[in-house]
Every structure is written in C-alpha cells, then in structure tokens.
Design a protein around this motif. Structure first.
Motif, short mmCIF file in Angstrom:
data_model
loop_
_atom_site.label_atom_id
_atom_site.label_comp_id
_atom_site.label_asym_id
_atom_site.label_seq_id
_atom_site.Cartn_x
_atom_site.Cartn_y
_atom_site.Cartn_z
N VAL A 132 0.69 -1.19 0.17
CA VAL A 132 0.04 0.06 0.01
C VAL A 132 0.83 1.29 -0.01
CG1 VAL A 132 -1.96 -1.12 1.07
CG2 VAL A 132 -0.13 -0.02 2.53
N CYS A 133 2.23 1.13 0.09
CA CYS A 133 3.09 2.31 0.07
C CYS A 133 2.85 3.15 -1.05
CB CYS A 133 4.68 1.71 0.05
SG CYS A 133 5.78 3.17 -0.01
N GLU A 134 2.64 4.54 -0.83
CA GLU A 134 2.48 5.48 -1.66
C GLU A 134 3.78 5.70 -2.81
OE1 GLU A 134 1.64 9.17 -0.54
OE2 GLU A 134 3.12 9.30 1.12
N TYR A 135 4.96 5.24 -2.47
CA TYR A 135 5.75 5.34 -3.20
C TYR A 135 6.29 3.95 -4.04
CZ TYR A 135 7.07 9.69 -0.83
OH TYR A 135 7.03 10.97 -0.31
N ARG A 136 5.49 3.13 -3.93
CA ARG A 136 5.53 1.81 -4.59
C ARG A 136 5.60 2.10 -6.16
NH1 ARG A 136 0.19 1.73 -3.22
NH2 ARG A 136 -1.24 0.88 -4.75
N SER A 137 6.20 1.52 -6.97
CA SER A 137 6.05 1.41 -8.23
C SER A 137 5.46 0.43 -8.87
CB SER A 137 7.57 1.36 -8.72
OG SER A 137 8.30 0.26 -8.38
N ARG A 138 4.78 0.39 -9.95
CA ARG A 138 3.98 -0.42 -10.94
C ARG A 138 3.86 -0.29 -12.05
NH1 ARG A 138 -1.34 1.38 -11.27
NH2 ARG A 138 -1.90 3.07 -10.22
N GLU A 139 3.29 -1.02 -13.18
CA GLU A 139 3.25 -0.82 -14.54
C GLU A 139 2.02 -0.05 -14.84
OE1 GLU A 139 2.99 -3.62 -18.41
OE2 GLU A 139 4.57 -4.12 -16.99
N CYS A 140 1.88 0.97 -15.70
CA CYS A 140 0.90 1.63 -16.00
C CYS A 140 -0.18 0.65 -16.43
CB CYS A 140 0.98 2.62 -17.23
SG CYS A 140 -0.32 3.52 -17.77
N LEU A 149 4.82 5.63 -10.05
CA LEU A 149 4.75 5.42 -8.66
C LEU A 149 3.44 5.82 -8.19
CD1 LEU A 149 8.16 7.45 -7.55
CD2 LEU A 149 7.67 5.01 -7.36
N SER A 150 2.88 5.37 -7.13
CA SER A 150 1.42 5.61 -6.95
C SER A 150 1.44 7.01 -6.73
CB SER A 150 1.05 4.78 -5.60
OG SER A 150 1.20 3.57 -5.85
N ALA A 151 2.17 7.91 -6.22
CA ALA A 151 1.96 9.14 -6.16
C ALA A 151 2.00 10.03 -7.34
CB ALA A 151 3.29 9.77 -5.37
N GLU A 152 2.39 9.42 -8.32
CA GLU A 152 2.55 10.02 -9.81
C GLU A 152 1.32 9.66 -10.56
OE1 GLU A 152 6.12 8.85 -11.29
OE2 GLU A 152 7.23 10.38 -10.12
N ASP A 153 0.29 8.84 -10.16
CA ASP A 153 -0.81 8.32 -10.90
C ASP A 153 -1.60 9.43 -11.49
OD1 ASP A 153 -0.44 5.83 -10.55
OD2 ASP A 153 -1.93 5.36 -8.95
N THR A 154 -1.88 10.65 -10.77
CA THR A 154 -2.86 11.74 -11.36
C THR A 154 -2.02 12.49 -12.50
OG1 THR A 154 -2.05 12.84 -9.88
CG2 THR A 154 -4.05 11.93 -9.29
N GLN A 155 -0.52 12.45 -12.34
CA GLN A 155 0.07 13.10 -13.29
C GLN A 155 0.40 12.19 -14.59
OE1 GLN A 155 3.60 14.56 -11.15
NE2 GLN A 155 2.14 15.73 -9.66
N HIS A 156 0.37 11.11 -14.64
CA HIS A 156 1.03 10.13 -15.62
C HIS A 156 -0.03 10.25 -16.74
CE1 HIS A 156 2.56 6.77 -17.83
NE2 HIS A 156 1.43 6.17 -17.95
N ASN A 157 0.60 10.74 -18.12
CA ASN A 157 0.09 10.70 -19.31
C ASN A 157 0.79 9.89 -20.28
OD1 ASN A 157 -0.56 11.60 -22.05
ND2 ASN A 157 -1.60 13.38 -21.33
N CYS A 158 0.23 8.63 -20.82
CA CYS A 158 0.85 7.66 -21.60
C CYS A 158 1.21 8.17 -22.76
CB CYS A 158 -0.27 6.33 -21.88
SG CYS A 158 -0.93 5.75 -20.51
N VAL A 159 0.63 9.05 -23.57
CA VAL A 159 1.10 9.71 -24.79
C VAL A 159 2.34 10.62 -24.60
CG1 VAL A 159 0.29 11.19 -26.56
CG2 VAL A 159 -1.30 9.90 -25.76
#
Length: 298
Positions: A132-140, A149-159
């Motif tokens: 559940v760590c907010e700094y964990r990394s995972r694939e889009c 990173l979970s903390a970057e979910d809202t800023q991630h733009n695939c394109v």
C-alpha cells in the motif's frame, strides 16, 4: 557504549560492567591493571587521557588486551531481553547470540525499501506496507508499459510518456549512429595502415628471400669447390701412400742385401771367393740404383 543493564535477567557481576559507561561490557578490552572497558568507551577516553579511569595508572591503546577467557565466558552466558521488547518481542537469549537474533527479529524497525519513503516499519509488517506504500512502483494499467509510482498516478500521461521515450530513443539512436560512424572510420584507417605495413613487410621479405637465395647458391658453389679439393687431396694422399709403401719395400730389400753382404764377408776365406762375392752384391746394388723413382710433392 555497553548493553543497558536493565535488559538483563538476574544478577550481573560488577566485574562485567564497563568502568566508564557502567553498562554491561560490549566488545570488551582489558588494561594491564585488569580493569575492563567497552572498546568504544576506552578508545574515546584515551583520546583525551593517558591513564586508567579507575586507578589512574598510565595506559596506552597498545597495552589493551582481550578479556580473560573465564570472564568472556561469564559475559557470554548472561541472559537478556531483545532490544525490541517494547515493540512486543519477548525473546530472552544469551549475550553471545543476541546480535544474531536481533538481526532477524520480526519486531525490528527497518526502513521501507521504496525510494522516497521514510517510514520505519516492523520487519513482520514490511510486506503489508509495501503493498500500500504510496511510493511503490507499478506498471501503467493503460498498457503503455511505463513504470509509475502511486504518487504520480494523477500526473501520468501515456502519450506524453511514450513521446518522451521515443525522443530519448531517437537521441540514443542518433548518438549511436555517430559513434558507429566514427568507429567505422577508425577501423578503415587501421585497416589501411595495416595493409600498408603488410605490403612493406612483404616487399622486405621478397628482398630478403632473394638475398638468402643468392647466399645459398654461393654456399653451394663453395661446397662444390671444397668437395673437389677434398677429392684431389684424397687422390694425392693415396698416391703418396703408395710411394711410401714402395720406398719401404725398397728399404727392406736394401737391408736384406746389406745383411747378406756382411754374412758373405765373414764367411769368405780365400781371395778368389772374396772377388766372386764382391761382384755379386755390386751387381745387385747397381740393379737397385737403376730402378726409376717418382716422388710426388704435396
């Protein structure tokens, strides 16, 4: 610093306490005066002092020795609580094995392994925190393959991420092509240089071969002349040997003739017989003198 005496179960002998920090000895050393100290404590003390903190006798780091064996055994047998007792660990073990237990203790506070996370968590709860760590990394989850990173979910733009990745790949490809072109040029230069050296070596070898061939022919000619001279010398030597044999034969004949003359001289008693005997040897001597002789000079 030593082990906190409050962690120990039962009585602790006064001789097993550090004379500086008054806690139970940790990595102990002993002075010539037999007072014992924690290694860290006595080294820190001797930075500013040159005597024993107990009896003020002069000591030096070079004079410190390990604890007596019986004292070391008594120290290792002491029982104490795990330092994670306040977090729930109820383990009590010997001082000799406490370090090994604490390195593996489930109640030990360890940092989260995710970069940027400052949370200290018990070892037994680490897996749950990492999930559940907010700094964990995972694939889009959208399938772009980018690790976020979970903390970057809202800023991630695939394109945007893919465009950035593409530009990076283009830059790397361009740099690789430039590097490859430079390497090809260097290889070509090295190739031309090697070919030039090989041509030079080849010409040198041809010249050397011609010189060696001439020398071989000259040596063959010299050997042929030497063989001819040897054969001539051998023929002359055979002729000389034959002449020596002939001379030796004539010598033997002369010796026999002289012996005959001496014998005839002793046996003659009359003058007539002397004349007849003298005539015969002279005739034989004249015949020997008339034999032709050829002498070969070498």
């Amino acid at each position: 610093m030593g082990y906190d005496i409050e962690r120990f179960v039962g009585y602790v002998n006064e001789g097993l306490l550090c004379s500086i920090c008054r806690d139970v000895l940790e990595d102990p050393l002993q002075a010539p005066c037999e007072h014992a100290f924690c290694t860290a404590c006595i080294h820190g003390w001797l930075v500013h002092h040159s005597n024993c903190p107990e009896d003020r006798q002069v000591i030096d780091v070079s004079l410190l020795r390990p604890l007596y064996r019986y004292m070391k055994n008594d120290l290792n047998r002491l029982q104490l609580h795990c330092r994670n007792r306040e977090y729930g660990c109820e383990m009590v073990c010997s001082l000799e094995s406490i370090d090994r237990h604490e390195r593996e203790c489930e109640y030990s506070q360890i940092p989260c392994s995710n970069a940027g996370c400052t949370v200290q968590i018990e070892r037994r709860n680490l897996d749950g925190h990492l999930a559940v760590c907010e700094y964990r990394s995972r694939e889009c989850p959208n399938g772009c393959g980018y690790t976020i990173l979970s903390a970057e979910d809202t800023q991630h733009n695939c394109v945007a991420e893919l465009r950035t990745e593409l530009e990076l790949l283009r830059y790397k490809s361009s740099a690789s092509l430039v590097f490859l072109s430079e390497m090809i040029c260097r290889v070509e230069e090295a190739k031309h240089e090697m070919e030039s050296r090989l041509d030079s070596q080849r010409r040198h070898m041809v010249q050397k071969e011609s010189i060696l061939q001439n020398e071989i022919e000259e040596l063959k000619s010299q050997i042929s002349r030497l063989m001819s001279d040897v054969r001539s010398l051998m023929a002359a030597e055979r002729q000389h040997r034959q002449e020596l044999e002939q001379a030796e034969l004539e010598k033997r004949e002369l010796m026999e003739l002289l012996k005959g003359l001496q014998k005839d001289c002793r046996l003659t008693t009359t003058e007539g017989s002397k004349k007849s005997m003298n005539f015969r040897p002279l005739t034989r001597l004249e015949s020997v003198k008339r034999k032709p002789r050829e002498v070969t000079v070498i």
